[in-house]
Design a protein around this motif. Sequence first.
Motif, PDB file in Angstrom:
ATOM      1  N   GLY A  18       0.817  -1.207   0.000  1.00 48.29           N
ATOM      2  CA  GLY A  18       0.000   0.000   0.000  1.00 48.29           C
ATOM      3  C   GLY A  18       0.850   1.255   0.000  1.00 48.29           C
ATOM      4  N   ARG A  19       1.934   1.238   0.774  1.00 47.84           N
ATOM      5  CA  ARG A  19       2.817   2.402   0.830  1.00 47.84           C
ATOM      6  C   ARG A  19       3.536   2.599  -0.501  1.00 47.84           C
ATOM      7  NH1 ARG A  19       4.004  -0.035   5.813  1.00 47.84           N
ATOM      8  NH2 ARG A  19       6.125  -0.624   5.194  1.00 47.84           N
ATOM      9  N   VAL A  20       3.873   1.499  -1.158  1.00 52.86           N
ATOM     10  CA  VAL A  20       4.532   1.606  -2.459  1.00 52.86           C
ATOM     11  C   VAL A  20       3.584   2.215  -3.479  1.00 52.86           C
ATOM     12  CG1 VAL A  20       5.541   0.296  -4.369  1.00 52.86           C
ATOM     13  CG2 VAL A  20       6.127  -0.289  -2.013  1.00 52.86           C
ATOM     14  N   TRP A  21       2.319   1.764  -3.475  1.00 53.77           N
ATOM     15  CA  TRP A  21       1.343   2.306  -4.419  1.00 53.77           C
ATOM     16  C   TRP A  21       1.066   3.779  -4.144  1.00 53.77           C
ATOM     17  CZ3 TRP A  21      -0.172   0.905  -9.023  1.00 53.77           C
ATOM     18  CH2 TRP A  21      -0.015  -0.441  -9.408  1.00 53.77           C
ATOM     19  N   ASP A  22       1.185   4.190  -2.892  1.00 53.41           N
ATOM     20  CA  ASP A  22       1.024   5.611  -2.577  1.00 53.41           C
ATOM     21  C   ASP A  22       2.097   6.455  -3.259  1.00 53.41           C
ATOM     22  OD1 ASP A  22      -1.192   5.184  -1.019  1.00 53.41           O
ATOM     23  OD2 ASP A  22      -0.096   5.170   0.892  1.00 53.41           O
ATOM     24  N   VAL A  23       3.238   5.846  -3.524  1.00 53.24           N
ATOM     25  CA  VAL A  23       4.323   6.533  -4.228  1.00 53.24           C
ATOM     26  C   VAL A  23       4.166   6.391  -5.738  1.00 53.24           C
ATOM     27  CG1 VAL A  23       6.824   6.553  -4.635  1.00 53.24           C
ATOM     28  CG2 VAL A  23       5.934   6.258  -2.312  1.00 53.24           C
ATOM     29  N   LEU A  24       3.770   5.203  -6.182  1.00 54.91           N
ATOM     30  CA  LEU A  24       3.709   4.932  -7.621  1.00 54.91           C
ATOM     31  C   LEU A  24       2.687   5.809  -8.343  1.00 54.91           C
ATOM     32  CD1 LEU A  24       3.884   1.019  -7.782  1.00 54.91           C
ATOM     33  CD2 LEU A  24       5.726   2.667  -8.206  1.00 54.91           C
ATOM     34  N   ALA A  25       1.514   5.971  -7.770  1.00 57.05           N
ATOM     35  CA  ALA A  25       0.449   6.708  -8.461  1.00 57.05           C
ATOM     36  C   ALA A  25       0.863   8.145  -8.780  1.00 57.05           C
ATOM     37  CB  ALA A  25      -0.840   6.663  -7.644  1.00 57.05           C
ATOM     38  N   PRO A  26       1.330   8.942  -7.810  1.00 60.73           N
ATOM     39  CA  PRO A  26       1.750  10.308  -8.154  1.00 60.73           C
ATOM     40  C   PRO A  26       3.014  10.332  -9.011  1.00 60.73           C
ATOM     41  CG  PRO A  26       2.190   9.854  -5.838  1.00 60.73           C
ATOM     42  CD  PRO A  26       1.361   8.713  -6.349  1.00 60.73           C
ATOM     43  N   ALA A  27       3.881   9.327  -8.848  1.00 60.35           N
ATOM     44  CA  ALA A  27       5.102   9.282  -9.659  1.00 60.35           C
ATOM     45  C   ALA A  27       4.764   9.044 -11.122  1.00 60.35           C
ATOM     46  CB  ALA A  27       6.034   8.191  -9.147  1.00 60.35           C
ATOM     47  N   ARG A  28       3.798   8.178 -11.383  1.00 59.53           N
ATOM     48  CA  ARG A  28       3.369   7.930 -12.754  1.00 59.53           C
ATOM     49  C   ARG A  28       2.770   9.204 -13.356  1.00 59.53           C
ATOM     50  NH1 ARG A  28       3.856   5.735 -17.672  1.00 59.53           N
ATOM     51  NH2 ARG A  28       1.865   5.250 -18.650  1.00 59.53           N
ATOM     52  N   ALA A  29       1.988   9.920 -12.571  1.00 59.85           N
ATOM     53  CA  ALA A  29       1.418  11.183 -13.046  1.00 59.85           C
ATOM     54  C   ALA A  29       2.525  12.187 -13.335  1.00 59.85           C
ATOM     55  CB  ALA A  29       0.447  11.742 -12.001  1.00 59.85           C
ATOM     56  N   GLY A  30       3.553  12.205 -12.477  1.00 56.12           N
ATOM     57  CA  GLY A  30       4.679  13.099 -12.701  1.00 56.12           C
ATOM     58  C   GLY A  30       5.431  12.760 -13.961  1.00 56.12           C
ATOM     59  N   TYR A  31       5.595  11.476 -14.222  1.00 55.34           N
ATOM     60  CA  TYR A  31       6.273  11.037 -15.440  1.00 55.34           C
ATOM     61  C   TYR A  31       5.503  11.477 -16.675  1.00 55.34           C
ATOM     62  CZ  TYR A  31       8.261   7.900 -18.958  1.00 55.34           C
ATOM     63  OH  TYR A  31       8.851   7.407 -20.104  1.00 55.34           O
ATOM     64  N   LEU A  32       4.210  11.268 -16.666  1.00 56.38           N
ATOM     65  CA  LEU A  32       3.386  11.618 -17.823  1.00 56.38           C
ATOM     66  C   LEU A  32       3.377  13.127 -18.061  1.00 56.38           C
ATOM     67  CD1 LEU A  32       0.354   9.206 -17.287  1.00 56.38           C
ATOM     68  CD2 LEU A  32       2.189   8.989 -18.982  1.00 56.38           C
ATOM     69  N   ALA A  33       3.444  13.898 -16.980  1.00 53.90           N
ATOM     70  CA  ALA A  33       3.425  15.355 -17.111  1.00 53.90           C
ATOM     71  C   ALA A  33       4.800  15.911 -17.477  1.00 53.90           C
ATOM     72  CB  ALA A  33       2.937  15.992 -15.805  1.00 53.90           C
ATOM     73  N   GLY A  34       5.843  15.232 -17.047  1.00 51.76           N
ATOM     74  CA  GLY A  34       7.179  15.776 -17.197  1.00 51.76           C
ATOM     75  C   GLY A  34       7.977  15.291 -18.384  1.00 51.76           C
ATOM     76  N   VAL A  35       7.550  14.185 -18.987  1.00 52.60           N
ATOM     77  CA  VAL A  35       8.279  13.611 -20.114  1.00 52.60           C
ATOM     78  C   VAL A  35       7.463  13.774 -21.390  1.00 52.60           C
ATOM     79  CG1 VAL A  35       9.284  11.502 -21.066  1.00 52.60           C
ATOM     80  CG2 VAL A  35       9.473  11.972 -18.619  1.00 52.60           C
ATOM     81  N   SER A  36       8.105  14.165 -22.454  1.00 47.81           N
ATOM     82  CA  SER A  36       7.408  14.347 -23.721  1.00 47.81           C
ATOM     83  C   SER A  36       6.666  13.071 -24.124  1.00 47.81           C
ATOM     84  CB  SER A  36       8.404  14.714 -24.826  1.00 47.81           C
ATOM     85  OG  SER A  36       7.789  14.641 -26.100  1.00 47.81           O
ATOM     86  N   PRO A  37       5.424  13.179 -24.550  1.00 50.00           N
ATOM     87  CA  PRO A  37       4.684  11.991 -24.982  1.00 50.00           C
ATOM     88  C   PRO A  37       5.282  11.366 -26.241  1.00 50.00           C
ATOM     89  CG  PRO A  37       3.461  13.978 -25.532  1.00 50.00           C
ATOM     90  CD  PRO A  37       4.608  14.408 -24.660  1.00 50.00           C
TER      91      PRO A  37
END
Length: 212
Positions: A18-37
């Motif tokens: 659960g703690r790992v998923w708490d990190v993964l979800a916002p990190a994935r959003a950060g990746y999608l926002a920060g890296v060119s599609p």
Amino acid sequence: MKTTTDTPADEEFAALCGRVWDVLAPARAGYLAGVSPHYDEVLHEVAQRTEHAGSLGKTDIAALVVWKRFSAQTRWVTELMSLPDTQVRAVTERVVTAVHDTTISRGEAARTGRGIIAELPGFRTGDALASAILTAAAPQRMAVYDSRVQHALDTLGLTLTPAPGRYGRYLQFLDDLLGHGGQLADGWTARDIDTALYWTGGSGNPPHPAAP
């Protein structure tokens, strides 16, 4: 004591998940926002060619070298380019078959594919480029491993040792994460998790130009 991805205790892993998923979800959003599609277009194109041909050739591997930003001025590149493309494809065709084998677990398929690609120059040690090859061979099942992913695992209190079979253990760990993620894991692939780990391992610093 750290939880280990090599020999996870069920209760300890479930508690940590659960703690790992708490990190993964916002990190994935950060990746999608920060890296060119557009950055992963090379990977997607190689994956499409691999699906059509059933193997990867030297041109495909060269494209992934650029995608992972490896240096091509190395001895193994010279050795690989000196092989006939038919020989390279004979090996990678077996890799494609291995990673698509759904009669075995994701981790075992990854371990088998990793062992096969090791027959080619440049893939005997290290998992970064080899994992890119395996991910292009099965983008819905495999995932990329690199130093930033390793750093993220360490940061999250997980240990993935460099002992032989590391890539198989890594994919088994991702499979376990997907299995324990519940609704949080809906729609996620192992590749999605690796990009979230990649972003986490870079402390949120975009490695590539952001989309305009």
